[in-house]
Design an enzyme around this catalytic site. Sequence first.
Site, short mmCIF file in Angstrom:
data_model
loop_
_atom_site.label_atom_id
_atom_site.label_comp_id
_atom_site.label_asym_id
_atom_site.label_seq_id
_atom_site.Cartn_x
_atom_site.Cartn_y
_atom_site.Cartn_z
N CYS A 1 88.67 44.44 106.83
CA CYS A 1 87.90 43.61 107.74
C CYS A 1 88.43 42.18 107.68
CB CYS A 1 86.41 43.63 107.38
SG CYS A 1 85.36 42.77 108.58
N CYS B 1 77.63 61.13 105.88
CA CYS B 1 76.83 59.98 106.32
C CYS B 1 77.57 58.69 105.99
CB CYS B 1 75.47 60.00 105.63
SG CYS B 1 74.47 58.51 105.86
N ASP B 2 77.41 57.71 106.84
CA ASP B 2 78.09 56.42 106.66
C ASP B 2 77.66 55.71 105.39
OD1 ASP B 2 79.84 54.41 107.44
OD2 ASP B 2 78.34 53.32 108.57
N CYS C 1 56.36 58.16 110.89
CA CYS C 1 57.36 57.60 109.97
C CYS C 1 58.37 58.65 109.51
CB CYS C 1 56.65 56.99 108.77
SG CYS C 1 57.74 56.50 107.43
#
Length: 376
Positions: free
Chosen positions: A15, A275-276, A325
């Site tokens: 990044c 999953c990220d 929820c």
Amino acid sequence: MKIINLLIKPASSSCNLNCTYCFYNDVADNRSVKNYGIMTDETLENMVKKAFEEVTYQVNFAFQGGEPTVAGLEYFKKFHKLVEKYNKENVGVTFALQTNGTLLDKNWTVLFRKYNYLLGISLDGNKEIHNSFRVDKQGKETFSKVYKTLRLLKKEKVEFNILAVVNKMTAENGKLVYNFFKNSGFRYFQFIPCLDKLYSEQQKEYTLTDIDYGNFLNDTFELWYQDIMSGKKTSVRYFDNMIKIILGEQPEACDMVGHCNVNGIIEADGSVYPCDFYVLDEYKLGNINESSYIEMFRSDRAEQFVKSSLKISNRCKVCKYFKLCRSGCKRHKELDENGEYQNRFCKSYLMFFDKNIDKLIEIANYIIKIRAQNIG
């Protein structure tokens, strides 16, 4: 498989910014290889080829990082040539990209417009709030570059939404942030709660407490409610999905479904994860250069990942808001003194529902009425 969702990290954890709270930088620090570099042509081709070999209806490609545009525009041009080459059955295809927006120029917008990309642009609020934690490698502000990009995207008619990380400062200025986005002409917002570092209980200056987040939800919902009931089209992903649940529809946000699914998170070396939030060695499902998507998605490790998300605490089971929820995201859950996993934002959601359940139902009924009028 009928549909496959792929979240691709073409530049791994690379990044050009140095955001203080970056969750993926923290994830990368907790695995054996922090950065896999730029995805090779071989891995890129295998990733695309196998997707179209195994899917019968639709492939959804999304790019994230790190910062995915660090991979360069030529990477994405190669990618689209491969999509055209291997999509022999003309199955449906969608493209999305999450970016900090600082590296984009008009050349990028040509590609985005040609392939109908949906962009997510990271912006935490106004200049002061955004620059508090989202800085570059030299510690310099990034708001000016991001806002310039947003003006460019509007001009070039590239579709985008705003993704804001709700840290402590954002939470304390919920109404200000909401109004800033709306007054800037943005209409699609996604607010995601800031995460503390893995395996650490130490609070940071950006740490979001349950009370902070509860207040933020209440403050922003108040303004959203006013907009919706006055006919103004403003989309806030969490609120939109909550209305879907009340209407008996399926939410599209994975953290509101009630359990985890296996998504194809692809690191630059071809490694695949469910999953990220869990791009960690112990959750690796395999590698696209060696295995098929079906083999990885149906593996024992993938099955265990899903099963682990089905454990519901006794507190959740008896909660009057459980059906709304649904216990929340696995990554937000922490072990309590009774050995049960509790959502760290449980109190946030209780604050939100206690104050706004009647208004949520009112909005749901309002939408039913509007839909009926449109049909009539």
